[in-house]
Design a protein around this motif. Structure first.
Motif, mmCIF file in Angstrom:
data_model
loop_
_atom_site.group_PDB
_atom_site.id
_atom_site.type_symbol
_atom_site.label_atom_id
_atom_site.label_comp_id
_atom_site.label_asym_id
_atom_site.label_seq_id
_atom_site.Cartn_x
_atom_site.Cartn_y
_atom_site.Cartn_z
ATOM 1 N N LEU A 153 12.085 -9.470 18.560
ATOM 2 C CA LEU A 153 13.021 -8.055 18.251
ATOM 3 C C LEU A 153 12.370 -6.986 17.388
ATOM 4 N N GLU A 154 12.492 -5.822 17.571
ATOM 5 C CA GLU A 154 11.965 -4.838 16.595
ATOM 6 C C GLU A 154 12.675 -3.537 17.161
ATOM 7 N N GLY A 155 12.770 -2.725 16.090
ATOM 8 C CA GLY A 155 13.514 -1.045 16.432
ATOM 9 C C GLY A 155 14.951 -1.461 16.092
ATOM 10 N N ASP A 156 15.618 -0.211 16.613
ATOM 11 C CA ASP A 156 17.110 -0.182 16.547
ATOM 12 C C ASP A 156 18.043 -0.776 17.470
ATOM 13 N N GLU A 157 17.374 -1.037 18.654
ATOM 14 C CA GLU A 157 18.195 -1.443 19.750
ATOM 15 C C GLU A 157 18.991 -2.909 19.565
ATOM 16 N N GLY A 158 18.343 -3.716 18.492
ATOM 17 C CA GLY A 158 19.252 -4.971 18.360
ATOM 18 C C GLY A 158 18.604 -5.888 19.634
ATOM 19 N N ALA A 159 19.551 -6.895 19.949
ATOM 20 C CA ALA A 159 19.603 -7.774 20.783
ATOM 21 C C ALA A 159 20.171 -7.554 22.186
ATOM 22 N N ARG A 160 20.155 -6.074 22.466
ATOM 23 C CA ARG A 160 20.915 -5.889 23.620
ATOM 24 C C ARG A 160 20.137 -6.163 24.959
ATOM 25 N N ARG A 161 18.641 -6.089 24.969
ATOM 26 C CA ARG A 161 18.048 -6.425 25.966
ATOM 27 C C ARG A 161 18.148 -8.103 26.209
ATOM 28 N N VAL A 162 18.204 -8.721 25.186
ATOM 29 C CA VAL A 162 18.150 -10.256 25.429
ATOM 30 C C VAL A 162 19.391 -10.546 26.191
ATOM 31 N N ARG A 210 0.762 -1.188 -0.172
ATOM 32 C CA ARG A 210 0.134 -0.034 -0.144
ATOM 33 C C ARG A 210 0.787 1.146 0.053
ATOM 34 N N GLY A 211 2.192 0.914 0.006
ATOM 35 C CA GLY A 211 3.181 2.304 0.011
ATOM 36 C C GLY A 211 3.308 2.897 1.178
ATOM 37 N N HIS A 212 3.102 2.160 2.295
ATOM 38 C CA HIS A 212 3.345 2.515 3.770
ATOM 39 C C HIS A 212 4.735 2.193 4.204
ATOM 40 N N ALA A 213 5.344 2.916 4.851
ATOM 41 C CA ALA A 213 6.721 2.571 5.561
ATOM 42 C C ALA A 213 6.726 1.412 6.115
ATOM 43 N N VAL A 214 7.702 0.245 5.921
ATOM 44 C CA VAL A 214 7.776 -0.791 6.661
ATOM 45 C C VAL A 214 8.776 -0.695 7.940
ATOM 46 N N PRO A 215 8.540 -0.974 9.011
ATOM 47 C CA PRO A 215 9.330 -0.785 10.068
ATOM 48 C C PRO A 215 10.568 -1.140 10.107
ATOM 49 N N GLN A 216 11.778 -0.574 10.129
ATOM 50 C CA GLN A 216 13.065 -0.969 9.970
ATOM 51 C C GLN A 216 13.918 -0.968 11.288
ATOM 52 N N GLY A 217 15.118 -1.199 11.357
ATOM 53 C CA GLY A 217 15.898 -1.445 12.415
ATOM 54 C C GLY A 217 16.600 -2.582 12.580
ATOM 55 N N MET A 218 17.662 -2.712 13.445
ATOM 56 C CA MET A 218 18.517 -3.953 13.742
ATOM 57 C C MET A 218 17.637 -5.128 14.141
ATOM 58 N N GLY A 219 16.766 -4.573 15.120
ATOM 59 C CA GLY A 219 15.916 -5.802 15.781
ATOM 60 C C GLY A 219 15.078 -6.545 14.820
ATOM 61 N N HIS A 220 14.482 -5.712 13.878
ATOM 62 C CA HIS A 220 13.393 -6.329 12.702
ATOM 63 C C HIS A 220 14.337 -7.132 11.797
ATOM 64 N N SER A 221 15.695 -6.627 11.410
ATOM 65 C CA SER A 221 16.631 -7.387 10.734
ATOM 66 C C SER A 221 17.012 -8.534 11.459
#
Length: 207
Positions: free
Chosen positions: A160-169, A82-93
């Motif tokens: 995981l999501e966002g830019d924080e990556g796996a630090r909390r894990v 639909r042209g909407h931005a997809v969530p990005q960040g290290m967590g999503h990756s």
């Protein structure tokens, strides 16, 4: 002890905004032979003989296709149907890469901008997962990459999501350092100053 059926999840979907160059930092040439930041990182990962799954942006996809099978390439689109931005960040990756290699019995998370990490280091961390649920490459007491996660971390990594990556894990479950004689585990290319230091690094020559 062998490294088992573990997989490297190589992260190459970031925008690299801090680099401020005319071309994406992962595409910067680092040798006369045509190596780039990403291709050197990827080549070292493949030399480890572990399975390598690359999570890439649409910009990086054509380059990665030359190195890995289609099943081992996860492309994160910038927008949905639909042209909407997809969530990005290290967590999503990380979540996308672990999901793509869900049949592995452990995962090593390696940013694509770390071309000095040696194949033997990746194997050492993979072997560490036979003893620890979370472990990382450690050089002279300092934590570096890759960071390894055992199968008991699967659900946590998928969330995981966002830019924080796996630090909390890592913070929640603790992690064990795996000592390696590899200063490259501490070096990533974020800025042009980093890139200048990479050219002068004694371990930057092809392996």
């Amino acid at each position: 002890m062998t490294q088992g059926n573990r997989a490297i999840v190589l992260l190459a979907a970031g925008h690299g905004h801090r680099f401020k160059g005319h071309e994406h930092k992962l595409m910067q040439p680092i040798s006369d032979a045509g190596d780039t930041v990403l291709s050197r990182t990827l080549r070292h990962a493949l030399e480890s003989q572990l399975r390598v799954v690359v999570v890439a942006s649409q910009l990086i996809e054509p380059v990665v296709q030359r190195w890995v099978a289609r099943r081992d390439l996860v492309v994160l689109p910038a927008t949905d149907a639909r042209g909407h931005a997809v969530p990005q960040g290290m967590g999503h990756s990380i979540a996308a890469g672990v999901a793509a290699a869900g049949d592995a019995d452990g995962w090593l998370i390696l940013p694509g901008d770390m071309p000095l990490v040696q194949p033997t280091t990746m194997v050492a961390v993979a072997e560490g997962l036979a003893r620890y649920p979370v472990c990382f490459a450690e050089y002279r007491g300092r934590q570096g990459h890759p960071v390894g996660f055992g199968t008991e971390m699967f659900t946590e990594l998928l969330a995981l999501e966002g830019d924080e990556g796996a630090r909390r894990v890592v913070a929640r479950f603790g992690a064990q350092g795996i000592p390696v004689d590899d200063p490259g585990v501490l070096f990533d290319v974020d800025t042009q100053d980093d890139f200048s230091r990479l050219a002068a690094a004694p371990c930057s020559s092809p392996s």
